[in-house]
Every structure is written in structure tokens, then in C-alpha cells.
Design a protein around this motif. Structure first.
Motif, mmCIF file in Angstrom:
data_model
loop_
_atom_site.group_PDB
_atom_site.id
_atom_site.type_symbol
_atom_site.label_atom_id
_atom_site.label_comp_id
_atom_site.label_asym_id
_atom_site.label_seq_id
_atom_site.Cartn_x
_atom_site.Cartn_y
_atom_site.Cartn_z
ATOM 1 N N PHE A 1 -1.959 -4.445 -18.923
ATOM 2 C CA PHE A 1 -2.648 -3.595 -17.963
ATOM 3 C C PHE A 1 -2.866 -4.344 -16.637
ATOM 4 C CE2 PHE A 1 -7.002 -2.806 -16.351
ATOM 5 C CZ PHE A 1 -6.836 -1.529 -15.856
ATOM 6 N N LEU A 2 -3.330 -5.596 -16.728
ATOM 7 C CA LEU A 2 -3.575 -6.382 -15.519
ATOM 8 C C LEU A 2 -2.275 -6.728 -14.789
ATOM 9 C CD1 LEU A 2 -6.355 -8.836 -16.739
ATOM 10 C CD2 LEU A 2 -6.607 -6.923 -15.152
ATOM 11 N N PHE A 3 -1.226 -6.997 -15.542
ATOM 12 C CA PHE A 3 0.059 -7.340 -14.939
ATOM 13 C C PHE A 3 0.566 -6.185 -14.072
ATOM 14 C CE2 PHE A 3 4.724 -7.231 -15.197
ATOM 15 C CZ PHE A 3 5.023 -8.453 -14.597
ATOM 16 N N ASN A 4 0.477 -4.983 -14.583
ATOM 17 C CA ASN A 4 0.928 -3.819 -13.806
ATOM 18 C C ASN A 4 0.061 -3.617 -12.568
ATOM 19 O OD1 ASN A 4 2.987 -3.246 -15.618
ATOM 20 N ND2 ASN A 4 1.683 -1.945 -16.891
ATOM 21 N N THR A 5 -1.244 -3.828 -12.730
ATOM 22 C CA THR A 5 -2.149 -3.649 -11.600
ATOM 23 C C THR A 5 -1.884 -4.695 -10.516
ATOM 24 O OG1 THR A 5 -3.831 -2.825 -13.134
ATOM 25 C CG2 THR A 5 -4.562 -3.457 -10.945
ATOM 26 N N LEU A 6 -1.669 -5.936 -10.921
ATOM 27 C CA LEU A 6 -1.368 -6.994 -9.949
ATOM 28 C C LEU A 6 -0.041 -6.739 -9.244
ATOM 29 C CD1 LEU A 6 -2.521 -10.151 -11.954
ATOM 30 C CD2 LEU A 6 -3.553 -9.245 -9.867
ATOM 31 N N ASN A 7 0.897 -6.173 -9.933
ATOM 32 C CA ASN A 7 2.173 -5.818 -9.308
ATOM 33 C C ASN A 7 1.968 -4.809 -8.179
ATOM 34 O OD1 ASN A 7 4.109 -7.429 -10.426
ATOM 35 N ND2 ASN A 7 4.643 -6.015 -12.069
ATOM 36 N N ASN A 8 1.074 -3.850 -8.457
ATOM 37 C CA ASN A 8 0.801 -2.837 -7.435
ATOM 38 C C ASN A 8 0.132 -3.465 -6.209
ATOM 39 O OD1 ASN A 8 1.806 -0.975 -9.238
ATOM 40 N ND2 ASN A 8 -0.210 -0.403 -10.019
ATOM 41 N N ILE A 9 -0.807 -4.386 -6.449
ATOM 42 C CA ILE A 9 -1.472 -5.063 -5.326
ATOM 43 C C ILE A 9 -0.471 -5.930 -4.564
ATOM 44 C CG2 ILE A 9 -3.243 -6.763 -4.743
ATOM 45 C CD1 ILE A 9 -4.906 -5.691 -7.038
ATOM 46 N N TYR A 10 0.427 -6.561 -5.309
ATOM 47 C CA TYR A 10 1.460 -7.380 -4.663
ATOM 48 C C TYR A 10 2.304 -6.530 -3.725
ATOM 49 C CZ TYR A 10 5.844 -9.908 -4.113
ATOM 50 O OH TYR A 10 6.971 -10.500 -3.595
ATOM 51 N N SER A 11 2.627 -5.298 -4.173
ATOM 52 C CA SER A 11 3.425 -4.409 -3.327
ATOM 53 C C SER A 11 2.697 -4.095 -2.030
ATOM 54 C CB SER A 11 3.746 -3.117 -4.085
ATOM 55 O OG SER A 11 4.502 -3.389 -5.235
ATOM 56 N N LEU A 12 1.383 -3.855 -2.129
ATOM 57 C CA LEU A 12 0.597 -3.566 -0.930
ATOM 58 C C LEU A 12 0.536 -4.791 -0.014
ATOM 59 C CD1 LEU A 12 -2.401 -1.587 -2.510
ATOM 60 C CD2 LEU A 12 -0.544 -0.635 -1.114
ATOM 61 N N ALA A 13 0.340 -5.979 -0.622
ATOM 62 C CA ALA A 13 0.266 -7.200 0.179
ATOM 63 C C ALA A 13 1.602 -7.508 0.844
ATOM 64 C CB ALA A 13 -0.169 -8.364 -0.707
ATOM 65 N N ARG A 14 2.696 -7.279 0.146
ATOM 66 C CA ARG A 14 4.019 -7.543 0.707
ATOM 67 C C ARG A 14 4.305 -6.643 1.900
ATOM 68 N NH1 ARG A 14 8.729 -5.968 -3.197
ATOM 69 N NH2 ARG A 14 7.840 -3.955 -2.570
ATOM 70 N N ASP A 15 3.830 -5.402 1.794
ATOM 71 C CA ASP A 15 4.010 -4.456 2.904
ATOM 72 C C ASP A 15 2.950 -4.631 3.985
ATOM 73 O OD1 ASP A 15 6.113 -3.425 1.480
ATOM 74 O OD2 ASP A 15 4.921 -1.792 0.581
ATOM 75 N N LYS A 16 2.085 -5.641 3.795
ATOM 76 C CA LYS A 16 1.006 -5.929 4.737
ATOM 77 C C LYS A 16 0.140 -4.694 4.987
ATOM 78 C CE LYS A 16 3.577 -9.620 7.023
ATOM 79 N NZ LYS A 16 4.134 -10.153 8.304
ATOM 80 N N SER A 17 -0.136 -4.010 3.909
ATOM 81 C CA SER A 17 -0.952 -2.802 3.994
ATOM 82 C C SER A 17 -2.415 -3.153 4.204
ATOM 83 C CB SER A 17 -0.794 -1.966 2.718
ATOM 84 O OG SER A 17 -1.721 -0.914 2.682
ATOM 85 N N ASN A 18 -3.087 -2.344 5.016
ATOM 86 C CA ASN A 18 -4.527 -2.532 5.235
ATOM 87 C C ASN A 18 -5.346 -2.223 3.978
ATOM 88 O OD1 ASN A 18 -4.103 -3.279 7.907
ATOM 89 N ND2 ASN A 18 -4.187 -1.141 8.609
ATOM 90 N N LEU A 19 -4.680 -1.616 2.992
ATOM 91 C CA LEU A 19 -5.382 -1.254 1.756
ATOM 92 C C LEU A 19 -5.421 -2.397 0.751
ATOM 93 C CD1 LEU A 19 -3.896 2.332 1.236
ATOM 94 C CD2 LEU A 19 -6.147 1.734 2.124
ATOM 95 N N ALA A 20 -4.704 -3.483 1.018
ATOM 96 C CA ALA A 20 -4.663 -4.607 0.079
ATOM 97 C C ALA A 20 -6.054 -5.175 -0.203
ATOM 98 C CB ALA A 20 -3.724 -5.686 0.599
ATOM 99 N N PRO A 21 -6.902 -5.433 0.805
ATOM 100 C CA PRO A 21 -8.249 -5.962 0.508
ATOM 101 C C PRO A 21 -9.069 -5.022 -0.373
ATOM 102 C CG PRO A 21 -7.721 -6.258 2.817
ATOM 103 C CD PRO A 21 -6.657 -5.375 2.262
ATOM 104 N N GLU A 22 -8.969 -3.719 -0.085
ATOM 105 C CA GLU A 22 -9.736 -2.755 -0.891
ATOM 106 C C GLU A 22 -9.233 -2.735 -2.329
ATOM 107 O OE1 GLU A 22 -10.914 1.993 -1.088
ATOM 108 O OE2 GLU A 22 -9.833 1.201 0.661
ATOM 109 N N SER A 23 -7.918 -2.830 -2.496
ATOM 110 C CA SER A 23 -7.351 -2.830 -3.850
ATOM 111 C C SER A 23 -7.812 -4.070 -4.623
ATOM 112 C CB SER A 23 -5.826 -2.771 -3.786
ATOM 113 O OG SER A 23 -5.298 -3.940 -3.185
ATOM 114 N N ILE A 24 -7.905 -5.207 -3.955
ATOM 115 C CA ILE A 24 -8.389 -6.421 -4.611
ATOM 116 C C ILE A 24 -9.859 -6.256 -5.014
ATOM 117 C CG2 ILE A 24 -8.889 -8.873 -4.268
ATOM 118 C CD1 ILE A 24 -6.439 -8.994 -2.446
#
Length: 353
Positions: free
Chosen positions: A166-189
Motif C-alpha cells: 500500500f505504501l509503495f503504491n502511494t509513494l510512487n504516486n507522490i514521486y510522480s507529482l514530485a517529478r512533474d514539479k507539481s505544487n501538490l507534492a507538499p500537500e500529498s506528503i
């Protein structure tokens, strides 16, 4: 502790044997019933000790090595002597001390040995049956305890697989946001930290209130939806007559996770997830519907690790449940029904106590 418990078994067995003896004496010799039962107490003490030595020392030696078998055989021979001549001599000792009433003064020595040998044989059979039943019950309880421990170990193993997955999939999603330099990355963390806090402090026990399970589902949905635009439609409806009802922690999350990972993430047009939770009269109904991409074929469902683990957990936890997964018309539907009253571990723990 085990030795004291075993000796208590022999004391209780001796008491029952003595009561049966007294019952027979009361019919055969009603006029001398009391004194004959006093005699029976002297005989009972002797056969109690002999039977304890036979079943707890002599016979177990035959299961050991060759030297122990020889020792056991010698001890059995000694006990046979004590069961026959020894018991009669024990009787004679108390007669000489005027504590045992002799009702057969004209009895020859070997006739006396024969008669008292019958008493010894009856005691061997009686004690043997009692010890066998006790050992069988103990072995059965030990097997039941071992089965419970194995089930608990497997359940913990399944949880240890599900949580990192479960955590691995969630971290993958956050990684995608961070890679795209999304402003939503901090909120997702931040949202992930709330989920981690829940997993660390709320999921160690066997149960949590269902409202906490609902809260973690809502947090997970909020975290996942950060990656989607307004095109994703999500509905989560829940209705429970008692929101404090206990439920195994993170039991429902794999089904919600599955809807995101293998459903809407692969859907191009009009992605949706619909979740319905109902708990009424100890009956749980949990349905998750989600859109899918190109369906392989009608009705074909390949279970991933989340669904497989959940199915095995349910098998270990409940005796009355139903989990189905169907795929029709580009819509994946998982339906879970659980009868909370059929919780297996409650029954096993009851036997343990």
C-alpha cells in the motif's frame, strides 16, 4: 506447574475410583460398610502411587533409548510385584498395626494375593483410561493452540505484505507529482504523513472502530485524487447503525487501492469510483465499483496481491463471508460481505482461556 497439574489428575481419578469402590461395598456389605471403606482408603493410597509410577515413569521410558527401555522393563517388573504381593503385604502391615479390619482371617496367602491383584488390575484399567483421555485432551488443545498461533503468524505476514504494498503504491504516486514539479507534492506528503501516523499508532491492535477505518479511506481517497483533475468522479457513501463497531484495521483499504491503481489510472474516458459501505445487525456490505481501461474479456478477473491477500485474511478471520470480483461493460465491481458474528479468532481465544 505441569507436574502438580498431572498429580492432581491422579488424585481426582483416585477419588472417583474410591467412590465407585464404596458404592459397590455398600451393596455387598451394608452391615460393615463404614469399616470396609476405611480399609479401602489404605489400599487406595498404595495403588495411587503405583499407578502414578507406572504411567508417568515406567511406560514413558519405553519411548526413549535402549538403556531407558531396559530401565523401564525392570521398573514394570517391580511394579507387577508390588501390584500383587506388595499390595497384599501392604494390607497385612496395617492389620498388624490394628488399623485395618481383617474380614477374611482364614484366607490363604496366595488366595489373598490373587484377590487383591484383581483390585490392582481394576485400578490399572481405570487409571489408564483416565490418563489416556487426559493426554488426548491435552494433545488436542495443544494442536488447537498451535493452529491458532500459525493463523496469527500468517495473518501478521499478510498484513506485513499488504502495508508495504500500500505504501509503495502511494509513494510512487507522490514521486510522480514530485517529478512533474507539481505544487501538490507538499500537500500529498502531508496527507501521506497522516496515513503513516494512523498505520503506526492505530493498526497495532486486532480491531479499530469502523469510523476510523472510514477516516483512513477518506484520507487515502483525498491523497489519490490529488493526481487527477475534475474529470474523476468519486462517490463514497457509508451507513452504519454503530460507527464504533470493531473491525480489523485496514481491511477495506486494499479494495479502494485496487480501484485507483488498476482501475481509474488506466481509464481514459470518464473515470469514476463508487464506494458504498453499510453495516447493519453485524452484517457488513462493502461495494467498490470503478471504471477500467480496455477490458481483456467479459467476466475475466485476474486477482492482484491486494485482493489475494485480502481473501486469505478473510479466510483466517471469518467463517461467514463473501468476496466477489466481476468485470462487465468496462466496469469492475468488488463486493464484500462479512458476518461479524462469525469472527473465528474470538472462538479460538475463548477456547484458549
Amino acid at each position: 506447574m505441569a507436574l502438580a497439574k498431572k498429580f492432581k489428575l491422579y488424585l481426582w481419578t483416585a477419588l472417583v475410583f474410591y467412590l465407585i469402590f464404596c458404592f459397590g461395598e455398600s451393596f455387598a456389605y451394608p452391615d460393615t460398610f463404614f469399616k470396609r471403606n476405611i480399609n479401602g482408603l489404605f489400599l487406595l493410597v498404595f495403588v495411587l502411587l503405583l499407578n502414578y509410577l507406572l504411567f508417568e515413569t515406567a511406560l514413558p521410558l519405553f519411548k526413549s533409548n535402549g538403556r531407558s527401555i531396559v530401565s523401564g522393563a525392570i521398573l514394570v517388573i517391580v511394579l507387577i510385584f508390588l501390584y500383587t504381593i506388595g499390595l497384599y503385604e501392604w494390607r497385612q502391615l496395617w492389620i498388624k498395626l490394628n488399623l485395618y479390619t481383617d474380614y477374611t482371617p482364614g484366607l490363604t496367602y496366595w488366595n489373598g494375593v490373587e484377590i487383591h491383584s484383581r483390585y490392582s488390575l481394576a485400578s490399572i484399567i481405570f487409571f489408564g483410561v483416565a490418563v489416556h483421555l487426559y493426554n488426548y485432551t491435552q494433545l488436542k488443545n495443544a494442536a488447537k493452540q498451535l493452529r491458532l498461533e500459525n493463523q496469527e503468524a500468517e495473518l501478521n505476514y499478510l498484513k506485513s505484505q499488504t502495508n508495504p504494498h500500500f505504501l509503495f503504491n502511494t509513494l510512487n504516486n507522490i514521486y510522480s507529482l514530485a517529478r512533474d514539479k507539481s505544487n501538490l507534492a507538499p500537500e500529498s506528503i502531508l496527507r501521506l504523513s497522516k496515513i503513516l501516523r494512523f498505520m503506526l499508532y492505530e493498526t497495532n491492535g486486532e480491531f479499530i472502530p469502523v469510523d476510523k477505518e472510514i477516516k483512513i479511506i477518506e484520507d487515502y481517497i483525498a491523497l489519490e485524487t490529488l493526481r487527477y483533475d475534475n474529470s474523476l468522479k468519486i462517490e463514497f457513501a457509508h451507513n452504519a447503525e454503530d460507527y464504533s463497531r470493531p473491525i480489523p484495521p485496514l481491511l477495506l483499504i486494499p479494495l479502494v487501492e485496487n480501484a485507483f491503481k488498476h482501475g481509474v489510472s488506466e481509464t481514459r474516458n470518464k473515470p469514476f469510483i463508487s464506494i458504498e459501505l453499510s453495516i447493519q445487525q453485524q452484517q457488513l456490505s462493502f461495494t467498490v465499483k470503478n471504471s477500467v481501461g480496455d477490458a481483456p474479456e467479459r467476466g475475466y478477473v485476474k486477482e492482484n496481491i491486494g485482493l489475494s491477500n485480502l481473501r486469505r485474511q478473510l479466510m483466517l478471520l471469518y467463517s461467514d463471508y463473501h468476496l466477489s470480483a466481476t468485470l462487465e461493460n468496462s466496469e469492475f465491481v468488488v463486493n464484500l460481505k462479512i458476518n461479524f458474528a462469525s469472527h473465528v479468532k474470538n472462538k479460538l481465544h475463548h477456547h484458549r482461556r
